[in-house]
Write an enzyme that holds these catalytic residues in place. Structure first.
Site, PDB file in Angstrom:
ATOM      1  CE1 TYR A 161      11.960  32.227   1.509  1.00 17.65           C
ATOM      2  CE2 TYR A 161      11.547  29.863   1.652  1.00 17.65           C
ATOM      3  CZ  TYR A 161      11.591  31.040   0.904  1.00 17.65           C
ATOM      4  OH  TYR A 161      11.269  31.016  -0.423  1.00 17.65           O
ATOM      5  CE  LYS A 206      -0.324  -0.359   5.033  1.00 13.23           C
ATOM      6  NZ  LYS A 206      -1.094  -0.940   6.145  1.00 13.23           N
ATOM      7  NE  ARG A 211      -6.281   0.370  11.192  1.00 10.00           N
ATOM      8  CZ  ARG A 211      -5.095   0.152  10.641  1.00 10.00           C
ATOM      9  NH1 ARG A 211      -4.131   1.053  10.780  1.00 10.00           N
ATOM     10  NH2 ARG A 211      -4.840  -0.951   9.969  1.00 10.00           N
ATOM     11  CG  MET A 259       7.606  23.702  -1.824  1.00 13.52           C
ATOM     12  SD  MET A 259       6.512  24.615  -2.924  1.00 13.52           S
ATOM     13  CE  MET A 259       5.658  25.688  -1.787  1.00 13.52           C
TER      14      MET A 259
HETATM   15  C1  LIG Z   1      -0.308  -1.844   6.894  1.00 15.25           C
HETATM   16  C2  LIG Z   1      -0.858  -3.124   7.390  1.00 15.25           C
HETATM   17  C3  LIG Z   1      -0.042  -4.260   7.552  1.00 15.25           C
HETATM   18  C4  LIG Z   1       1.472  -4.206   7.432  1.00 15.25           C
HETATM   19  O1  LIG Z   1       2.029  -3.814   8.665  1.00 15.25           O
HETATM   20  P1  LIG Z   1       3.613  -3.716   8.876  1.00 15.25           P
HETATM   21  O2  LIG Z   1       3.782  -3.262  10.286  1.00 15.25           O
HETATM   22  O3  LIG Z   1       4.098  -2.686   7.905  1.00 15.25           O
HETATM   23  O4  LIG Z   1       4.186  -5.049   8.601  1.00 15.25           O
HETATM   24  C5  LIG Z   1      -0.646  -5.460   7.858  1.00 15.25           C
HETATM   25  N1  LIG Z   1      -1.993  -5.542   8.039  1.00 15.25           N
HETATM   26  C6  LIG Z   1      -2.796  -4.467   7.936  1.00 15.25           C
HETATM   27  C7  LIG Z   1      -4.259  -4.630   8.176  1.00 15.25           C
HETATM   28  C8  LIG Z   1      -2.265  -3.226   7.629  1.00 15.25           C
HETATM   29  O5  LIG Z   1      -3.063  -2.148   7.555  1.00 15.25           O
END
Ligand SMILES: *Cc1c(COP(=O)(O)O)cnc(C)c1O
Length: 369
Positions: A264, A38, A136, A313
């Site tokens: 700056y 991701k 979550r 920037m």
């Molecule tokens: C991002 C994520 C992972 C990966 O976690 P790491 O700590 O980067 O290995 C695994 N499971 C879920 C649900 C995640 O959101």
């Protein structure tokens, strides 16, 4: 490694392979491995990372959003892809690209079932996510009755996995909490399996989970940060190799007289005769303002040079007084030294945020493919 001639994020695919093999060595040979790619493969490049992982025989890939999965399909990646956080508005695209949704609430489950029924789809792979304490995303234990009612004898979908996510797998003092999460997951997943009469994969471990709770590896693990070279633990970090190295060059050198300022708001004031170097990288590239004003040093010819003044920037300035360097010379922002973890720490954050924050403006370059 070649010398940089502009700002580049160099992605070392051999390092990725090393990390993958290291993590696999902590697991039973039969445990499946889901590579988490991701957020552009944690800021590196989702497509190149995924291609390498496929070559290494990864079982599954995971992305957060549908759009990220579409990009992988468009690049020709054919392994199963779990979408961790799909939204109902994108289900059509998800189906078209054969991406597999994580379903996490009664509402999204019903929306998905409705759609596959309308489209006369059979046995579409779905994943059920349970909340065991992170609070979550995920079904609760008390949703099981409702889930079973909807899925029992439902031929439109096939539950290919049941999973959960740990809240503090890297944290030794939270081990009792993590153990309780595992116990709750065990109970819920067994219950679902028994009542649905199916055999889904079970998985709960992320990178730190693999390293600290390997007994809970079930059928599959999901690793992100470990693949990119970090294990949320200094000792493990020595075993892993950073995949990403952020490099740039010196655009210009300046001789600064005592009491002159740099940048700056004039936040850097020279106390003696100084030499400063201006680098073509700034907060729009992901080196945020928290790293300015002497929080961290970068490497010029193997020597440390602190970032001085405010981060702009498109530029940062470093103090190279006494260093042997010229305009055009390479500068390492992070990589092996400092690591992204060390760099992030200096800015009060974690490697995950620093890596995923390196903006798309920075050119990616692949080595050891
Ligand atoms: C991002 C994520 C992972 C990966 O976690 P790491 O700590 O980067 O290995 C695994 N499971 C879920 C649900 C995640 O959101």
């Amino acid at each position: 490694m070649s010398k940089a001639t502009e700002t580049v994020l160099e992605i070392d695919l051999k390092a990725l392979e090393h990390n993958y093999r290291y993590l696999k060595s902590k697991l039973k040979p039969s445990t499946k491995f889901m590579g988490v790619v991701k957020a552009f493969g944690y800021g590196s490049d989702a497509v190149e990372i995924s291609k390498k992982l496929v070559q290494l025989k990864v079982d599954y890939l995971a992305v957060a959003y549908v759009k990220e999965g579409v990009a992988l399909r468009e690049a020709g990646i054919e392994v199963p892809i779990l979408v961790l956080h799909p939204q109902a508005v994108n289900f059509d695209v998800l189906l078209k690209c054969h991406l597999e949704p994580s379903l996490y609430s009664p509402k999204i489950l019903k929306a998905f079932l409705q759609l596959v029924k309308e489209q006369h789809i059979k046995a579409y792979p779905i994943h059920l996510k349970f909340n065991t304490g992170l609070n979550r995303l995920g079904f609760l234990e008390q949703d099981v009755d409702d889930i079973v009612q909807h899925l029992k004898n439902n031929e439109s979908v096939k539950v290919v996995s049941v999973f959960s996510h740990m809240a503090a797998s890297e944290d030794a003092k939270e081990a009792p909490f993590t153990t309780a999460q595992i116990a709750l997951f065990d109970k819920i997943s067994n219950d679902i399996v028994e009542r649905l009469g199916c055999k889904p994969l079970k998985h709960i471990l992320n990178t730190s989970g693999i390293l600290n709770f390997p007994e809970a590896q079930y059928d599959m693990v999901r690793s992100g940060i470990g693949l990119y070279g970090f294990g949320n633990n200094a000792k493990i970090d020595l075993e892993l190799r950073p995949v990403a190295t952020l490099k740039t060059i010196i655009s210009q050198l300046h001789k600064i007289a005592p009491h002159e300022s740099v940048g700056y708001n004039r936040d850097f004031k020279a106390t003696g005769y100084s030499i400063t170097a201006t680098l073509p990288i700034g907060h729009a590239d992901g080196i945020r303002r928290q790293y300015g004003n002497n929080k961290i040093s970068v490497l010029v010819g193997g020597k440390k040079a602190p970032i001085i003044g405010n981060v702009c920037m498109d530029m940062i300035m470093i103090d190279v007084t006494g260093l042997d360097c010229n305009e055009g010379d390479e500068v390492i922002i992070f990589g092996n030294d400092p690591t992204a973890e060390e760099f992030a720490y200096a800015g009060n954050t974690i490697s995950y945020e620093l890596l995923t924050g390196i903006s798309q403006r920075v050119k990616r370059k692949y080595i050891n493919a």
